[in-house]
Motif scaffolding. Structure first.
Motif, PDB file in Angstrom:
ATOM      1  N   ARG A  54     -34.984  30.808 -37.419  1.00 16.21           N
ATOM      2  CA  ARG A  54     -34.596  29.724 -36.516  1.00 16.21           C
ATOM      3  C   ARG A  54     -35.673  28.656 -36.488  1.00 16.21           C
ATOM      4  O   ARG A  54     -36.851  28.932 -36.654  1.00 16.21           O
ATOM      5  N   SER A  55     -35.252  27.437 -36.230  1.00 14.58           N
ATOM      6  CA  SER A  55     -36.175  26.306 -36.193  1.00 14.58           C
ATOM      7  C   SER A  55     -36.965  26.288 -34.893  1.00 14.58           C
ATOM      8  O   SER A  55     -36.429  26.580 -33.824  1.00 14.58           O
ATOM      9  N   ALA A  56     -38.241  25.924 -35.010  1.00 17.49           N
ATOM     10  CA  ALA A  56     -39.098  25.850 -33.819  1.00 17.49           C
ATOM     11  C   ALA A  56     -39.486  24.411 -33.494  1.00 17.49           C
ATOM     12  O   ALA A  56     -40.314  24.164 -32.633  1.00 17.49           O
ATOM     13  N   HIS A  57     -38.883  23.448 -34.190  1.00 13.72           N
ATOM     14  CA  HIS A  57     -39.263  22.043 -34.012  1.00 13.72           C
ATOM     15  C   HIS A  57     -38.788  21.509 -32.664  1.00 13.72           C
ATOM     16  O   HIS A  57     -37.657  21.757 -32.251  1.00 13.72           O
ATOM     17  N   VAL A  58     -39.669  20.797 -31.983  1.00 11.43           N
ATOM     18  CA  VAL A  58     -39.333  20.163 -30.709  1.00 11.43           C
ATOM     19  C   VAL A  58     -39.578  18.669 -30.838  1.00 11.43           C
ATOM     20  O   VAL A  58     -40.658  18.236 -31.253  1.00 11.43           O
ATOM     21  N   ASN A  59     -38.582  17.877 -30.490  1.00 13.83           N
ATOM     22  CA  ASN A  59     -38.700  16.429 -30.499  1.00 13.83           C
ATOM     23  C   ASN A  59     -39.482  16.007 -29.255  1.00 13.83           C
ATOM     24  O   ASN A  59     -38.927  15.854 -28.169  1.00 13.83           O
ATOM     25  N   VAL A  60     -40.800  15.831 -29.434  1.00 11.90           N
ATOM     26  CA  VAL A  60     -41.686  15.575 -28.299  1.00 11.90           C
ATOM     27  C   VAL A  60     -41.343  14.250 -27.620  1.00 11.90           C
ATOM     28  O   VAL A  60     -41.268  14.157 -26.393  1.00 11.90           O
ATOM     29  N   VAL A  61     -41.119  13.207 -28.434  1.00 14.31           N
ATOM     30  CA  VAL A  61     -40.796  11.894 -27.860  1.00 14.31           C
ATOM     31  C   VAL A  61     -39.491  11.971 -27.071  1.00 14.31           C
ATOM     32  O   VAL A  61     -39.386  11.457 -25.942  1.00 14.31           O
ATOM     33  N   GLY A  62     -38.487  12.630 -27.646  1.00 16.41           N
ATOM     34  CA  GLY A  62     -37.219  12.792 -26.944  1.00 16.41           C
ATOM     35  C   GLY A  62     -37.386  13.561 -25.645  1.00 16.41           C
ATOM     36  O   GLY A  62     -36.749  13.242 -24.635  1.00 16.41           O
ATOM     37  N   ALA A  63     -38.261  14.579 -25.670  1.00 15.64           N
ATOM     38  CA  ALA A  63     -38.505  15.364 -24.462  1.00 15.64           C
ATOM     39  C   ALA A  63     -39.132  14.502 -23.363  1.00 15.64           C
ATOM     40  O   ALA A  63     -38.761  14.610 -22.191  1.00 15.64           O
ATOM     41  N   LEU A  64     -40.066  13.631 -23.731  1.00 17.61           N
ATOM     42  CA  LEU A  64     -40.723  12.783 -22.743  1.00 17.61           C
ATOM     43  C   LEU A  64     -39.748  11.751 -22.162  1.00 17.61           C
ATOM     44  O   LEU A  64     -39.755  11.487 -20.960  1.00 17.61           O
ATOM     45  N   VAL A  65     -38.887  11.190 -23.018  1.00 14.97           N
ATOM     46  CA  VAL A  65     -37.913  10.215 -22.537  1.00 14.97           C
ATOM     47  C   VAL A  65     -36.922  10.879 -21.588  1.00 14.97           C
ATOM     48  O   VAL A  65     -36.589  10.341 -20.518  1.00 14.97           O
ATOM     49  N   LEU A  66     -36.439  12.069 -21.971  1.00 17.36           N
ATOM     50  CA  LEU A  66     -35.513  12.795 -21.104  1.00 17.36           C
ATOM     51  C   LEU A  66     -36.185  13.167 -19.784  1.00 17.36           C
ATOM     52  O   LEU A  66     -35.568  13.062 -18.710  1.00 17.36           O
ATOM     53  N   ALA A  67     -37.443  13.608 -19.857  1.00 17.17           N
ATOM     54  CA  ALA A  67     -38.166  13.968 -18.640  1.00 17.17           C
ATOM     55  C   ALA A  67     -38.277  12.773 -17.700  1.00 17.17           C
ATOM     56  O   ALA A  67     -38.075  12.894 -16.487  1.00 17.17           O
ATOM     57  N   GLY A  68     -38.573  11.600 -18.263  1.00 18.84           N
ATOM     58  CA  GLY A  68     -38.664  10.407 -17.426  1.00 18.84           C
ATOM     59  C   GLY A  68     -37.344  10.049 -16.776  1.00 18.84           C
ATOM     60  O   GLY A  68     -37.286   9.727 -15.584  1.00 18.84           O
ATOM     61  N   GLY A  69     -36.247  10.115 -17.555  1.00 15.06           N
ATOM     62  CA  GLY A  69     -34.932   9.803 -16.997  1.00 15.06           C
ATOM     63  C   GLY A  69     -34.521  10.776 -15.912  1.00 15.06           C
ATOM     64  O   GLY A  69     -34.027  10.369 -14.853  1.00 15.06           O
ATOM     65  N   LEU A  70     -34.715  12.077 -16.160  1.00 14.68           N
ATOM     66  CA  LEU A  70     -34.341  13.091 -15.173  1.00 14.68           C
ATOM     67  C   LEU A  70     -35.186  12.975 -13.912  1.00 14.68           C
ATOM     68  O   LEU A  70     -34.680  13.133 -12.797  1.00 14.68           O
ATOM     69  N   PHE A  71     -36.468  12.700 -14.093  1.00 15.56           N
ATOM     70  CA  PHE A  71     -37.345  12.553 -12.931  1.00 15.56           C
ATOM     71  C   PHE A  71     -36.845  11.437 -12.023  1.00 15.56           C
ATOM     72  O   PHE A  71     -36.762  11.598 -10.800  1.00 15.56           O
ATOM     73  N   LEU A  72     -36.478  10.303 -12.618  1.00 12.28           N
ATOM     74  CA  LEU A  72     -36.008   9.172 -11.810  1.00 12.28           C
ATOM     75  C   LEU A  72     -34.687   9.497 -11.126  1.00 12.28           C
ATOM     76  O   LEU A  72     -34.492   9.165  -9.951  1.00 12.28           O
ATOM     77  N   VAL A  73     -33.773  10.160 -11.848  1.00 15.45           N
ATOM     78  CA  VAL A  73     -32.475  10.498 -11.258  1.00 15.45           C
ATOM     79  C   VAL A  73     -32.654  11.411 -10.048  1.00 15.45           C
ATOM     80  O   VAL A  73     -32.101  11.173  -8.963  1.00 15.45           O
ATOM     81  N   LEU A  74     -33.428  12.480 -10.217  1.00 11.96           N
ATOM     82  CA  LEU A  74     -33.608  13.435  -9.127  1.00 11.96           C
ATOM     83  C   LEU A  74     -34.442  12.847  -7.995  1.00 11.96           C
ATOM     84  O   LEU A  74     -34.216  13.135  -6.820  1.00 11.96           O
ATOM     85  N   PHE A  75     -35.403  12.016  -8.348  1.00  8.26           N
ATOM     86  CA  PHE A  75     -36.216  11.366  -7.324  1.00  8.26           C
ATOM     87  C   PHE A  75     -35.360  10.449  -6.457  1.00  8.26           C
ATOM     88  O   PHE A  75     -35.430  10.479  -5.224  1.00  8.26           O
ATOM     89  N   LEU A  76     -34.507   9.662  -7.089  1.00 11.20           N
ATOM     90  CA  LEU A  76     -33.647   8.743  -6.346  1.00 11.20           C
ATOM     91  C   LEU A  76     -32.620   9.490  -5.511  1.00 11.20           C
ATOM     92  O   LEU A  76     -32.261   9.053  -4.413  1.00 11.20           O
ATOM     93  N   ALA A  77     -32.134  10.628  -6.015  1.00 12.30           N
ATOM     94  CA  ALA A  77     -31.167  11.418  -5.256  1.00 12.30           C
ATOM     95  C   ALA A  77     -31.791  12.033  -4.013  1.00 12.30           C
ATOM     96  O   ALA A  77     -31.117  12.231  -2.996  1.00 12.30           O
ATOM     97  N   GLY A  78     -33.088  12.341  -4.089  1.00  9.47           N
ATOM     98  CA  GLY A  78     -33.733  13.008  -2.964  1.00  9.47           C
ATOM     99  C   GLY A  78     -34.418  12.078  -1.983  1.00  9.47           C
ATOM    100  O   GLY A  78     -34.877  12.519  -0.926  1.00  9.47           O
ATOM    101  N   GLN A  79     -34.502  10.779  -2.313  1.00  9.87           N
ATOM    102  CA  GLN A  79     -35.209   9.835  -1.448  1.00  9.87           C
ATOM    103  C   GLN A  79     -34.225   8.848  -0.832  1.00  9.87           C
ATOM    104  O   GLN A  79     -34.089   7.705  -1.276  1.00  9.87           O
ATOM    105  N   ARG A  80     -33.504   9.299   0.183  1.00  8.02           N
ATOM    106  CA  ARG A  80     -32.499   8.440   0.817  1.00  8.02           C
ATOM    107  C   ARG A  80     -33.135   7.247   1.513  1.00  8.02           C
ATOM    108  O   ARG A  80     -32.545   6.168   1.595  1.00  8.02           O
ATOM    109  N   SER A  81     -34.352   7.427   2.045  1.00  8.84           N
ATOM    110  CA  SER A  81     -35.004   6.329   2.756  1.00  8.84           C
ATOM    111  C   SER A  81     -35.326   5.171   1.819  1.00  8.84           C
ATOM    112  O   SER A  81     -35.390   4.016   2.245  1.00  8.84           O
TER     113      SER A  81
END
Length: 462
Positions: A176-203
């Motif tokens: 099995r392949s062990a390759h991880v797309n590091v740049v893709g992981a960082l972009v996804l992490a940034g997008g998810l962080f903003l989505v969840l942050f905005l969902a949890g910060q109603r104020s």
């Protein structure tokens, strides 16, 4: 199953301890809330990365390294350090949420088909009911020995989980392949962080609307860039093409909408139970007693998880999902029309637990029926990210609806009825989406799905 239960329970430690943390560390309740939020954020960000690592040959090392991070984070929550270190420790604990999908990959690779299917269903269930297990116990420990004692429990069980993994988790199959797309992981992490942050910060939406809109646009752009890069990548973090298959896409939509509704009802019941009598409703339960209200949720959720694989032999997984959504919807109905005494709340919580348990147990059967074994961890990781976003949306929706009916200190009683009606609508959409999945067939490009360890969707299509 034990590892999945532990990481879910430890990640939920922030819920009953928010007030104790605020008192112990002399911070505001909003700041103390981050002990829960930061764990959910780090879990959502780490899950797809761990899912890809778990799909490669280094799955055992990934599991052990992740549990070591969780143990180290647990130690930081116990040591007499400033509040910032507590948040770092909670973020490290949240990383463990990404292990649930890896546990499913282990079960699918190393257990016989029938046993693997039942085990995957239970892993999915215990990853949800873990909060119901940890909530009352940690609340009791906090009342007796303080917040450090409660976090000490987390350190103990995570250390046991690490030793359990060290002794029992086998190596992944070769090739099995062990390759991880590091740049893709960082972009996804940034997008998810903003989505969840905005969902949890109603104020943020009420006080700084412009900033919230800018962050929302940035989140959408990041997720679009990530999707485009994944489609071009030879070793994507998530197989987006597979996710686009109608069966997988429909299952994730059902998970998103259904997860929002499920978490909404869980939030409504626990908040209603803790509202003091002076508000004109509620039962004024202490944190520990309110945690006991979750016991029917956990018990009946586990029962549903045990029964669902047997029922799966008679009913197709999509129809099980639809039926589970209807059960959760009936829990909303019960809460909307009958909440004058604590017994009625317990019944509604039990119905919710049974519906959530059966929904969680049926979901892997829909996704893995069209997914090769090598992509088990990655496919389920994406589903758990969708679930996390759905949970955050459910929590935010509950807070928003209750805020519109707020009196001087607490929401008016009718605001809970309005929120329940929103939940009923969400579960109706979930049921219709899940029922539509029965018409979908496995993708022809996925010949390995027949050996996936989960009953073939093709058979259910007939």
């Amino acid at each position: 199953m034990f590892i999945a239960l532990v990481v879910a329970a430890v990640a939920s430690l922030g819920t009953p301890l928010i007030t104790s943390v605020a008192t112990t560390f002399h911070v505001s309740l909003d700041s103390a809330q981050w002990t829960l939020t930061v764990a959910l954020l780090s879990g959502a960000v780490a899950t797809p990365v761990l899912g890809r690592l778990g799909a490669g040959p280094h799955r055992r090392a990934t599991i052990l390294a992740t549990l070591a991070i969780v143990v180290a984070g647990s130690a930081l929550t116990v040591l007499p350090l400033p509040f910032a270190w507590l948040l770092i420790g909670r973020a490290a604990q949240g990383v463990g949420l990404g292990l649930t999908a890896l546990m499913m990959g282990v079960a699918r690779d190393h257990l016989p088909e029938e046993r693997g299917t039942a085990t995957i269903a239970l892993i999915s269930v215990v990853s949800i009911i873990g909060a119901g297990v940890g909530y009352p116990l940690t609340a009791l420990l906090a009342e007796v020995g303080g917040v450090r004692a409660a976090y000490g429990f987390g350190l103990f069980v995570t250390a046991v989980a690490f030793l359990t993994a060290w002794r029992s988790i086998p190596a992944a199959p070769e090739g099995r392949s062990a390759h991880v797309n590091v740049v893709g992981a960082l972009v996804l992490a940034g997008g998810l962080f903003l989505v969840l942050f905005l969902a949890g910060q109603r104020s943020l939406w009420s006080r700084h609307l412009t900033a919230a809109v800018i962050l929302a646009v940035a989140a959408v752009l990041l997720l679009c860039v990530w999707t485009a890069s994944e489609l071009r990548s030879k070793a994507p973090l998530v197989d987006v093409r597979a996710v686009r298959h109608p069966a997988v896409a429909g299952a994730n939509i059902a998970m998103f909408v259904g997860g929002s509704g499920m978490y909404l009802l869980l939030t409504l019941i626990t908040r209603y139970a803790q509202t003091p009598h002076s508000a004109g409703y509620g039962f004024g339960l202490t944190t520990f007693v309110a945690g006991l209200v979750l016991v029917p949720f956990s018990v009946l959720g586990f029962v549903a998880g045990k029964l669902t694989p047997r029922v799966r032999r008679l009913i197709d997984a999509p129809f099980l999902l639809a039926g589970s959504a209807v059960i959760v919807g009936s829990g909303f109905v019960l809460f909307a029309v009958a909440r004058s005494n604590l017994a009625e709340l317990l019944v509604a919580m039990g119905v919710l637990g049974f519906g959530v348990g059966s929904f969680a147990a049926a979901m892997p059967g829909v996704i893995l029926a069209v997914t090769p074994k090598s992509e088990t961890s990655s496919a389920m990781s994406f589903n758990y990210v969708v679930r996390s976003v759905g949970y955050s949306l459910g929590s935010a929706t509950g807070g928003l609806v209750l805020a519109t009916g707020t009196g001087q200190l607490f929401p008016n009683d009718h605001a809970y009825t309005t929120a329940a009606l929103v939940g009923i609508a969400a579960m109706a959409v979930t049921a219709l989406t899940a029922a539509a999945l029965a018409r979908q067939r496995p993708p022809e490009i996925n010949p390995t799905a027949a050996t996936a360890g989960v009953p073939s969707q093709g058979r259910s299509s007939r």
